[in-house]
Scaffold this motif. Structure first.
Motif, PDB file in Angstrom:
ATOM      1  N   ASP A  95       0.880  -1.082   0.067  1.00 27.38           N
ATOM      2  CA  ASP A  95       0.148   0.222  -0.094  1.00 27.38           C
ATOM      3  C   ASP A  95       0.925   1.131   0.058  1.00 27.38           C
ATOM      4  O   ASP A  95       1.451   1.714   0.979  1.00 27.38           O
ATOM      5  CB  ASP A  95      -0.746   0.145   1.176  1.00 27.38           C
ATOM      6  CG  ASP A  95      -1.868  -0.947   1.257  1.00 27.38           C
ATOM      7  OD1 ASP A  95      -2.234  -1.727   0.087  1.00 27.38           O
ATOM      8  OD2 ASP A  95      -2.526  -1.518   2.127  1.00 27.38           O
ATOM      9  N   ARG A  96       1.038   2.014  -1.069  1.00 30.58           N
ATOM     10  CA  ARG A  96       1.527   3.302  -1.225  1.00 30.58           C
ATOM     11  C   ARG A  96       2.971   2.875  -0.768  1.00 30.58           C
ATOM     12  O   ARG A  96       3.649   3.771  -0.066  1.00 30.58           O
ATOM     13  CB  ARG A  96       0.967   4.378  -0.631  1.00 30.58           C
ATOM     14  CG  ARG A  96      -0.327   4.571  -0.770  1.00 30.58           C
ATOM     15  CD  ARG A  96      -1.048   5.799  -0.290  1.00 30.58           C
ATOM     16  NE  ARG A  96      -1.100   5.623   1.218  1.00 30.58           N
ATOM     17  CZ  ARG A  96      -1.866   5.085   1.809  1.00 30.58           C
ATOM     18  NH1 ARG A  96      -2.811   4.052   1.254  1.00 30.58           N
ATOM     19  NH2 ARG A  96      -1.682   5.039   3.395  1.00 30.58           N
ATOM     20  N   VAL A  97       3.686   1.885  -1.408  1.00 31.94           N
ATOM     21  CA  VAL A  97       5.060   1.460  -1.024  1.00 31.94           C
ATOM     22  C   VAL A  97       6.209   1.974  -2.149  1.00 31.94           C
ATOM     23  O   VAL A  97       5.720   1.737  -3.151  1.00 31.94           O
ATOM     24  CB  VAL A  97       5.290   0.038  -0.803  1.00 31.94           C
ATOM     25  CG1 VAL A  97       6.528  -0.429  -0.504  1.00 31.94           C
ATOM     26  CG2 VAL A  97       4.366  -0.560   0.348  1.00 31.94           C
ATOM     27  N   GLU A  98       7.118   2.508  -1.692  1.00 34.46           N
ATOM     28  CA  GLU A  98       8.452   2.745  -2.603  1.00 34.46           C
ATOM     29  C   GLU A  98       9.521   2.149  -2.156  1.00 34.46           C
ATOM     30  O   GLU A  98       9.807   2.133  -0.940  1.00 34.46           O
ATOM     31  CB  GLU A  98       8.539   4.301  -2.731  1.00 34.46           C
ATOM     32  CG  GLU A  98       7.236   4.917  -3.591  1.00 34.46           C
ATOM     33  CD  GLU A  98       7.772   6.384  -3.677  1.00 34.46           C
ATOM     34  OE1 GLU A  98       8.661   7.036  -3.289  1.00 34.46           O
ATOM     35  OE2 GLU A  98       6.805   7.035  -4.456  1.00 34.46           O
ATOM     36  N   GLN A 119       7.907   2.744  -7.340  1.00 38.53           N
ATOM     37  CA  GLN A 119       6.861   2.212  -6.629  1.00 38.53           C
ATOM     38  C   GLN A 119       6.531   0.935  -6.651  1.00 38.53           C
ATOM     39  O   GLN A 119       7.100   0.247  -7.666  1.00 38.53           O
ATOM     40  CB  GLN A 119       5.686   2.968  -6.991  1.00 38.53           C
ATOM     41  CG  GLN A 119       4.221   2.621  -6.317  1.00 38.53           C
ATOM     42  CD  GLN A 119       2.905   3.219  -6.911  1.00 38.53           C
ATOM     43  OE1 GLN A 119       2.910   3.879  -7.886  1.00 38.53           O
ATOM     44  NE2 GLN A 119       1.797   2.984  -6.283  1.00 38.53           N
ATOM     45  N   ARG A 121       4.376  -2.712  -6.262  1.00 42.68           N
ATOM     46  CA  ARG A 121       3.031  -3.325  -6.475  1.00 42.68           C
ATOM     47  C   ARG A 121       2.826  -4.679  -5.963  1.00 42.68           C
ATOM     48  O   ARG A 121       3.737  -5.418  -6.279  1.00 42.68           O
ATOM     49  CB  ARG A 121       2.637  -2.933  -8.030  1.00 42.68           C
ATOM     50  CG  ARG A 121       2.805  -1.570  -8.310  1.00 42.68           C
ATOM     51  CD  ARG A 121       2.113  -1.410  -9.943  1.00 42.68           C
ATOM     52  NE  ARG A 121       2.409  -0.104 -10.496  1.00 42.68           N
ATOM     53  CZ  ARG A 121       1.578   1.029 -10.059  1.00 42.68           C
ATOM     54  NH1 ARG A 121       0.576   0.835  -9.280  1.00 42.68           N
ATOM     55  NH2 ARG A 121       1.874   2.313 -10.627  1.00 42.68           N
ATOM     56  N   ALA A 139       9.325   4.616   1.477  1.00 44.21           N
ATOM     57  CA  ALA A 139       8.204   5.158   1.722  1.00 44.21           C
ATOM     58  C   ALA A 139       7.131   4.105   1.804  1.00 44.21           C
ATOM     59  O   ALA A 139       7.160   3.078   1.100  1.00 44.21           O
ATOM     60  CB  ALA A 139       7.589   6.164   0.429  1.00 44.21           C
ATOM     61  N   ILE A 140       6.277   4.193   2.783  1.00 41.85           N
ATOM     62  CA  ILE A 140       5.050   3.022   3.146  1.00 41.85           C
ATOM     63  C   ILE A 140       4.370   3.761   3.637  1.00 41.85           C
ATOM     64  O   ILE A 140       4.031   4.413   4.825  1.00 41.85           O
ATOM     65  CB  ILE A 140       5.622   1.936   4.017  1.00 41.85           C
ATOM     66  CG1 ILE A 140       6.873   1.187   3.644  1.00 41.85           C
ATOM     67  CG2 ILE A 140       4.527   0.939   4.319  1.00 41.85           C
ATOM     68  CD1 ILE A 140       7.426  -0.072   4.281  1.00 41.85           C
ATOM     69  N   GLY A 141       3.001   3.616   3.332  1.00 43.00           N
ATOM     70  CA  GLY A 141       1.473   4.214   3.309  1.00 43.00           C
ATOM     71  C   GLY A 141       0.709   3.459   4.025  1.00 43.00           C
ATOM     72  O   GLY A 141      -0.385   3.881   4.642  1.00 43.00           O
ATOM     73  N   GLY A 142       0.926   2.111   4.114  1.00 43.61           N
ATOM     74  CA  GLY A 142       0.045   1.062   4.686  1.00 43.61           C
ATOM     75  C   GLY A 142       0.610  -0.258   5.117  1.00 43.61           C
ATOM     76  O   GLY A 142       1.844  -0.456   5.228  1.00 43.61           O
ATOM     77  N   CYS A 144       2.548  -3.661   4.083  1.00 42.71           N
ATOM     78  CA  CYS A 144       3.737  -4.118   3.365  1.00 42.71           C
ATOM     79  C   CYS A 144       3.886  -5.616   3.764  1.00 42.71           C
ATOM     80  O   CYS A 144       4.384  -5.645   4.703  1.00 42.71           O
ATOM     81  CB  CYS A 144       4.864  -3.288   3.507  1.00 42.71           C
ATOM     82  SG  CYS A 144       6.278  -3.760   2.521  1.00 42.71           S
TER      83      CYS A 144
END
Length: 266
Positions: A95-98, A119, A121, A139-142, A144
């Motif tokens: 989730d919104r991982v880079e 990014q 997926r 970056a991690i938004g949720g 992983c």
């Protein structure tokens, strides 16, 4: 069948979301029964994992990255570790991982090379040579969650840690039992004041791996500063490993600044 062949046979069977769901469902049933132990697990400050399979050479786990713990863990020195073996990663949830691939270079001045963050997926796969490549989350938004398949390399002799900001070597870690015993023996000889150990250190360096050569020179410096400095100077010019030559030059310059009289040996 070699470890690589076993990993190649196992990977297509597990890198599917259906497999992960079925395996977790079996864990839920085990939890309800209470008498059946859960799979073994590991936890560091940022990654928690459950082991699905491990035969000593091949290790398969289901891992979850903790973004909040990662932010808290960056309070100390930020390092990059390049270790042994090969790793395959397959992302179940991202989730919104880079993530950024970072490679160890053979150029002492560069230290490491960083690819641009990209990014990640669900369903994406990465193959890493652990001795020269790592994947770092930027970056991690949720959530992983990923499957991790590790094939260990019994021939890998050392692991290297770099400072994340500068790329400079922080430490070289021993990874072979036999060489670890040699390292301990040198330390014991130094602790007992056995200066004859320097003769062994001077005679054997090219047959030793880089981490043991570096350890030997450090112990020689502690035993006899003049003879040890001569070995350090020779290492800075002649060692076949460019990273070790750079580390020896950096140490030599620092010692000369603190003890200018050592310059008479150079």
């Amino acid at each position: 069948m070699s470890p690589h062949d076993r990993a190649d046979a196992l990977w297509p069977q597990v890198r599917r979301e259906e497999f992960v769901r079925d395996w977790l469902h079996a864990c839920v049933i085990d939890m309800a029964q209470e008498t059946v132990p859960l799979p073994p697990g590991y936890s560091d400050p940022t990654v928690r994992s459950l082991v699905l399979f491990d035969d000593g050479d091949v290790h398969l786990s289901l891992a979850m990255f903790d973004a909040q713990a990662s932010c808290a863990d960056r309070s100390g020195q930020d390092t990059l570790e390049f270790a042994d073996g090969w790793t395959r990663l397959w992302f179940v949830r991202a989730d919104r991982v880079e993530a950024q691939r970072i490679c160890r270079t053979d150029t002492p001045q560069a230290g490491v090379r960083r690819d641009p963050p990209r990014q990640v997926r669900p369903g994406q796969e990465f193959l890493l040579d652990n001795a020269s490549e790592i994947l770092r989350f930027t970056a991690i938004g949720g959530a992983c969650i990923f499957l991790r398949l590790l094939v260990r390399n019994p021939m890998q002799r050392h692991a290297v840690e770099h400072d994340a900001a500068s790329g400079a070597i922080v430490r070289i870690r021993q990874a072979q039992a036999h060489e670890g015993r040699l390292q301990m023996t040198l330390s014991l000889l130094r602790s007992l004041g056995r200066a004859d150990a320097i003769d062994t250190i001077a005679d054997k360096p090219q047959s030793w791996p880089p981490d043991l050569r570096w350890h030997g020179v450090r112990e020689a410096l502690a035993l006899d500063s003049r003879r040890g400095f001569a070995l350090l100077e020779a290492m800075s010019r002649e060692d076949p490993d460019p990273m070790l030559r750079a580390l020896a030059r950096e140490t030599r310059d620092r010692l000369l600044q603190a003890y200018p009289q050592l310059g008479e040996i150079a």
